[in-house]
Design an enzyme around this catalytic site. Sequence first.
Site, PDB file in Angstrom:
ATOM      1  N   ASP A 370       0.875  -1.172   0.000  1.00 20.68           N
ATOM      2  CA  ASP A 370       0.000   0.000   0.000  1.00 20.68           C
ATOM      3  C   ASP A 370       0.913   1.222   0.000  1.00 20.68           C
ATOM      4  O   ASP A 370       1.534   1.551   1.011  1.00 20.68           O
ATOM      5  CB  ASP A 370      -0.878  -0.053   1.259  1.00 20.68           C
ATOM      6  CG  ASP A 370      -1.829   1.124   1.362  1.00 20.68           C
ATOM      7  OD1 ASP A 370      -1.639   2.104   0.598  1.00 20.68           O
ATOM      8  OD2 ASP A 370      -2.747   1.066   2.199  1.00 20.68           O
ATOM      9  N   HIS A 371       0.994   1.878  -1.152  1.00 16.58           N
ATOM     10  CA  HIS A 371       1.959   2.955  -1.305  1.00 16.58           C
ATOM     11  C   HIS A 371       1.628   4.165  -0.431  1.00 16.58           C
ATOM     12  O   HIS A 371       2.457   5.037  -0.215  1.00 16.58           O
ATOM     13  CB  HIS A 371       2.031   3.370  -2.782  1.00 16.58           C
ATOM     14  CG  HIS A 371       3.315   4.062  -3.159  1.00 16.58           C
ATOM     15  ND1 HIS A 371       4.372   4.204  -2.277  1.00 16.58           N
ATOM     16  CD2 HIS A 371       3.737   4.619  -4.331  1.00 16.58           C
ATOM     17  CE1 HIS A 371       5.351   4.840  -2.876  1.00 16.58           C
ATOM     18  NE2 HIS A 371       5.007   5.113  -4.135  1.00 16.58           N
ATOM     19  N   SER A 372       0.401   4.217   0.049  1.00 13.79           N
ATOM     20  CA  SER A 372       0.070   5.331   0.934  1.00 13.79           C
ATOM     21  C   SER A 372       0.793   5.189   2.263  1.00 13.79           C
ATOM     22  O   SER A 372       0.930   6.152   3.005  1.00 13.79           O
ATOM     23  CB  SER A 372      -1.450   5.406   1.143  1.00 13.79           C
ATOM     24  OG  SER A 372      -1.907   4.235   1.768  1.00 13.79           O
TER      25      SER A 372
END
Lengths: 398, 327
Positions: A370-372
Amino acid sequence: MPEFIHLPAVGDVVTSAKIKKWYKNEGDKVKKDELICEINTSKLVVELESPASGELYKIFAPVEAEVEVGKVIGIVQLEGEELSDDFISGIKNRYISVYYEREVEKTASETHNRKAVEKKKIKASPVAKVLAKEKGIPIEEITGTGPNGRITKDDVLNYLEKEEEVKKESTDNKTIIKLEGTRKIIAERLRESSNTKPHINMLAEVSMDAVIQFRAEMNKRIKETITLNSFIMYTVVKALLKHPNVNANLIGDEIHLFKNINLGMAVGRREKGLIVPVIKNADKLSLTGLNQEIKKLSELALKEKLEIDHITGGTFTVSNLGMFGIKTFNAIINPPEVAILAVGAIIEKPTFINDEVKKSNMMNINLAVDHSVIDGDVASECVMTMKEILENPSLLLC
Amino acid sequence: MEKRKITYREAVNQALHEEMERDEKVICFGEDVASYQGVFKVTEGLLSKFGNDRCFDTPIAESAIVGTAVGAAVTGLRPVIEIMFMDWIGLTVDCLVNQASMMHYLWDGAVTVPMVLRTQGGAGSSGCCHHTKSMEAWLYHIPHMKIVMPSTPYDAKGLLKASIRDNNPVVFIEQKLLYATTGEVPADEYLIDIGTADVKKEGSDVTIVAISKMVQEALEASNELEKEGISSEVVDPRTLKPLDMETIGNSVRKTGKVLIVNEAFRTGSVASDIGIQIQEECFDYLDAPILRVTAPDVQPPYAKSLENLWLPGKDTIKEKVKELVSK
């Protein structure tokens, strides 16, 4: 004292569940451990057993009610007991299910606060209401075409007709299956993940020659057979210990980092739907212990015997489609986790080793994060650690 | 069975002749019923056939007419009296309410009051305030008194004969404009049970419960609506008391929508009461609010143009039916 039927704790992040079915009615005799209720939670339909023998005295949470974990959904009156209404009302405010509390709160706020949120009232003619109830249609799903948007008998009949058409079509040239149960939960969770988590994938190619040889040597000397998958899982545990940021949950605006590793493993069950049993505290297990746990949970999953505790609380998931011959794939993160490892098939390939072309057993590992929450460098380092361990299995001893 | 086409007036007249012939205890009196043969000629031929003992004129004294009838009824006769124009029914109410309807009860069943009060209600002939009103609601409120309001020659004849043979006081309300209407009536004798409604026209989308002349208006409306693709069922209660809620209920349960048509004043009308009874018995079958078509709560005007506005009829019924079936 009577026995309370509680909504069981279903893991760290699941805060509520829906009542699916009551097997008993109020007033029915029940035996201890007898099947009494079914709830729908997280990914599973879970069956609840009666905590005691006696009479199911009161059901607080009706079917469809969303109930907070730990709340009382019913009461079993023991033999010889006479529960009074006073007793029930006395405990209501403190113990009863969320469903009930919401009702109480609503009434209270309506009485005391003129600005209370207006309860959404569905306009439907009496016969439309009765008909919808008889046919088991949730009336809120019907669009009213009568004056002021009133749902009329015709609206209910049209709705039914459309449902019939759908059923009829299936007999012609296609089958339409309504999303429900496990399938519906899978759909909701994966949609949520796909829609809210920006996925990035880190793909690495790993030579499995060393680990294959390592495994062969080991299996010759011990009683049980350690699977290659167990080696991969064990590798993941070791890598996660080095990269704790990947072993996490994202809950609201909070990243929860875990000291222990609860390793989820995706198990495909064809039409029964995918399920992810979780190996709790995988970091405390030896390679053989992990191997045994994987075997046990896989069997339970296939036999549909998993319990709530088996499928909740995961901190990282591995999905292995190698047995299908898939080279690599992009997996979708299992929320609230923040990463998932997709494992592909081991494929023999020509590779350069010391300027010579040799045959090697190659496998793709594809880490989706999850790049967030996780940056590319962290994800890259994590996947490269996994590669390093697999290519140098002695590191598993570290 | 042989049938003849006769007028509503003739139907009532035939019923009177037949019952007076059948039973010599049946007598007939009222204002202008004997030598003038009735203001609408309904009592034609009674005086010449049955003589002045059984058919006679009275002074213009409505309370005396009813008082005499009650006395005659409890002492063995079966009087059929006429109150010329229902607007004057108020003058008879005390005798009806405090004597006729109560006596059987007060005397513990020792006496019966087998009398029929014939009268005419209804608007449409510029009769103005005193000759136009439909006052059935006043009497509808009183227990132990039957109220009959036929809409066709067939119903008028069969129901009047049954009313005359009934041992309770019966108020038989005719409608002035219906007298000239025609319909088929069997040549042979027949009776219609008091308390039975009649489905005048079958339909599926909406039920129109109409009373007296409004039945004819409802039928016309229904026929026109049919051409527009709206199917309506017309139910005629025929007797308001007792009310055949079974027939009305069956129709409402079938259609789910109901319009009640009554040419009386709106507030406290029989239409209102039928509406609440339907709501009580058929709530779960209703697909739309119960609507009424009535006269407004103002006195009927004399001018024909204004009376037409005041009086409910075919067009208002159509409009309301469309409202009921509208999307």
